[in-house]
Design an enzyme around this catalytic site. Sequence first.
Site, short mmCIF file in Angstrom:
data_model
loop_
_atom_site.label_atom_id
_atom_site.label_comp_id
_atom_site.label_asym_id
_atom_site.label_seq_id
_atom_site.Cartn_x
_atom_site.Cartn_y
_atom_site.Cartn_z
N GLU A 90 25.65 33.25 4.27
CA GLU A 90 25.06 34.32 5.05
C GLU A 90 26.04 34.93 6.03
O GLU A 90 27.01 34.31 6.45
CB GLU A 90 23.81 33.85 5.79
N CYS A 103 29.30 38.33 12.18
CA CYS A 103 29.32 36.87 12.33
C CYS A 103 29.43 36.30 10.93
O CYS A 103 28.50 36.40 10.12
CB CYS A 103 28.02 36.42 13.01
N CYS A 110 27.74 22.80 5.32
CA CYS A 110 28.58 22.24 6.38
C CYS A 110 28.32 20.75 6.45
O CYS A 110 27.19 20.31 6.30
CB CYS A 110 28.23 22.90 7.71
N CYS A 114 25.63 18.51 12.88
CA CYS A 114 25.13 18.67 14.25
C CYS A 114 23.60 18.64 14.16
O CYS A 114 23.01 19.34 13.33
CB CYS A 114 25.62 19.98 14.85
N CYS A 117 21.36 21.94 14.18
CA CYS A 117 21.80 23.13 13.42
C CYS A 117 21.22 23.14 12.00
O CYS A 117 21.21 22.12 11.32
CB CYS A 117 23.32 23.15 13.36
N CYS A 336 21.98 30.26 12.85
CA CYS A 336 22.89 29.78 11.82
C CYS A 336 22.19 29.04 10.69
O CYS A 336 21.49 28.08 10.92
CB CYS A 336 23.86 28.78 12.41
N1 SAH Z 1 31.16 25.00 13.05
C1 SAH Z 1 31.47 25.93 14.07
C2 SAH Z 1 30.97 27.34 13.81
C3 SAH Z 1 29.58 27.50 13.27
S1 SAH Z 1 28.23 27.20 14.38
C4 SAH Z 1 31.02 25.43 15.40
O1 SAH Z 1 30.45 24.34 15.47
O2 SAH Z 1 31.27 26.07 16.41
C5 SAH Z 1 28.26 28.54 15.52
C6 SAH Z 1 27.55 28.25 16.82
O3 SAH Z 1 26.11 28.29 16.67
C7 SAH Z 1 27.86 26.88 17.37
O4 SAH Z 1 28.07 26.92 18.75
C8 SAH Z 1 26.61 26.13 17.01
O5 SAH Z 1 26.53 24.97 17.76
C9 SAH Z 1 25.55 27.17 17.29
N2 SAH Z 1 24.23 26.86 16.70
C10 SAH Z 1 23.96 26.15 15.60
N3 SAH Z 1 22.63 26.07 15.40
C11 SAH Z 1 22.04 26.76 16.40
C12 SAH Z 1 20.69 27.04 16.75
N4 SAH Z 1 19.68 26.61 16.01
N5 SAH Z 1 20.45 27.78 17.88
C13 SAH Z 1 21.49 28.26 18.61
N6 SAH Z 1 22.78 28.02 18.32
C14 SAH Z 1 23.06 27.28 17.24
#
Ligand code: SAH
Length: 349
Positions: A90, A103, A110, A114, A117, A336
Site C-alpha cells: 500500500e 507515504c 514486515c 511491533c 502495528c 499502516c
Molecule cells: N518500520 C518503520 C517504518 C514503517 S512504520 C518504522 O518502524 O518506523 C511507520 C510509523 O507508523 C512508525 O512510527 C510506526 O510505529 C507507526 N505506526 C504503526 N502502526 C500504527 C498505528 N496503528 N497508529 C499510528 N501509528 C502507527
Amino acid sequence: MYNLYDYELEKLQELMLEYGQKPFRAKQLFSWIYKKEVTNFDEMSDISLSFRETLKKDFEIKKPKIHTKQVSKDNTIKLLIELEDDNLVETVLIRYLYGNVACVSSEVGCDMKCAFCASGLFKKRRELKTSEILGQVLLLNDILKEEGNNEKITHIVVMGTGEPFLNYDNLMSFIRICNSPFALEIGARHISVSTCGIAKRIIDYANEGLQTNLAISLHAPNNEIRDKIMPINKFVNIEKLMDAVKYYLSKSNRRVTFEYILIKDLNDSLKCAEELVSLIKGVCGYVNLIPYNEVIENNFKKSPKENVEKFYNYLKKNGINVTVRKEFGDDIDAACGQLRAKEVKNSES
Ligand code: SAH
C-alpha cells in the site's frame, strides 16, 4: 529483463558501458522516463534505431499496477498496488498545505512485530525492488497529473509497510532517483526515512552524507515499555539506539524526528513524558506525537484527548520541540498496513 526504474543514474551509466554505449546514454534514458514520462522506447527519438531495438529486447519500463484506490473525505488517497508476483503493497498520498506527501512501503509485510502495528500481522514475504518503491511515487504522480492541477509529489516519507533499513540498498537507490536532478528532483530535505531502530543502518545512513531526514519510531521512554511493544528493543535497546542517533547527528546537520504513538494507559502518563524529556533533552530533534490509529486485531486504545494535551504541554514546557500529527484518511484504513491486512485476510480466508 531489466526494469529501467530499478537503476539509479550511476548504475545505469555502468550498465550502458557494458552495452558499449557512452555514459550519457543513461542521462538520455533518465530524461525520457522521468522528465518526459515516456514508457515506450519507440518515442526516444535521440537514440539510434538499432540501440532502441537492443533496449527493447533487454529492458522494460514498467510500473506496478493499481489494484484498489480509495479516496477519503479529506482527499487522502490510498492505493493498494499489485506487484508482478501478485503481492500487494500500500501507498498513501497525503495533501498538506506545504505539498503532496507520498507515504511509501519498503517491504511486502514486515517481521518487526511491533505489537500495535497492523503491518506486522503478516510475515514479511520479501523486500521491494527499487522499481517497486519508486513505482508507488510514479503512480501517485500519474494520479496527480490526471487531476490536472499541474501538481506532483513534493515530499516522501518511507513510513508505509516494512522496515526500510532491512532493504537498505534498494531504499538508497530509490532515494537517489527521487533526489536526482535528472529524475524526480525531490529535495533531500523533503525525503524522510522512518526506522524502528536498526542501529547499524542508522550509522550507514549517517555516512551516506545525504541531507535526507531520519525519523525514529521510539514510542516509549524506557526499555521496560519499549520491550513490551517493540521486539527490536531486545536487540537494540534505547541506549544503543540513542548512541546511533547521536552518531547520525554528529555527521549530518539535520534534526531527528522521534515518533511517539500515544497509547492509552501504556505510554501516555506524565511520568512517561518526564522520562521522555530526560531521554532526549539536549538531543537535536523534535517529537512527533501520533494519535494511535486503532487496529481491530489488538487491544490498544488511542489516548484520550486530555492525556495527549497534558503530554504535549509537559514536553513543550520543558523545552522540547513537539508537534501532534494531524490525522488524515481515518475513514479509509490509512493506518499502516490496515488496507493490505484486510485484503490479504480476505484472500487467505
Ligand atoms: N518500520 C518503520 C517504518 C514503517 S512504520 C518504522 O518502524 O518506523 C511507520 C510509523 O507508523 C512508525 O512510527 C510506526 O510505529 C507507526 N505506526 C504503526 N502502526 C500504527 C498505528 N496503528 N497508529 C499510528 N501509528 C502507527
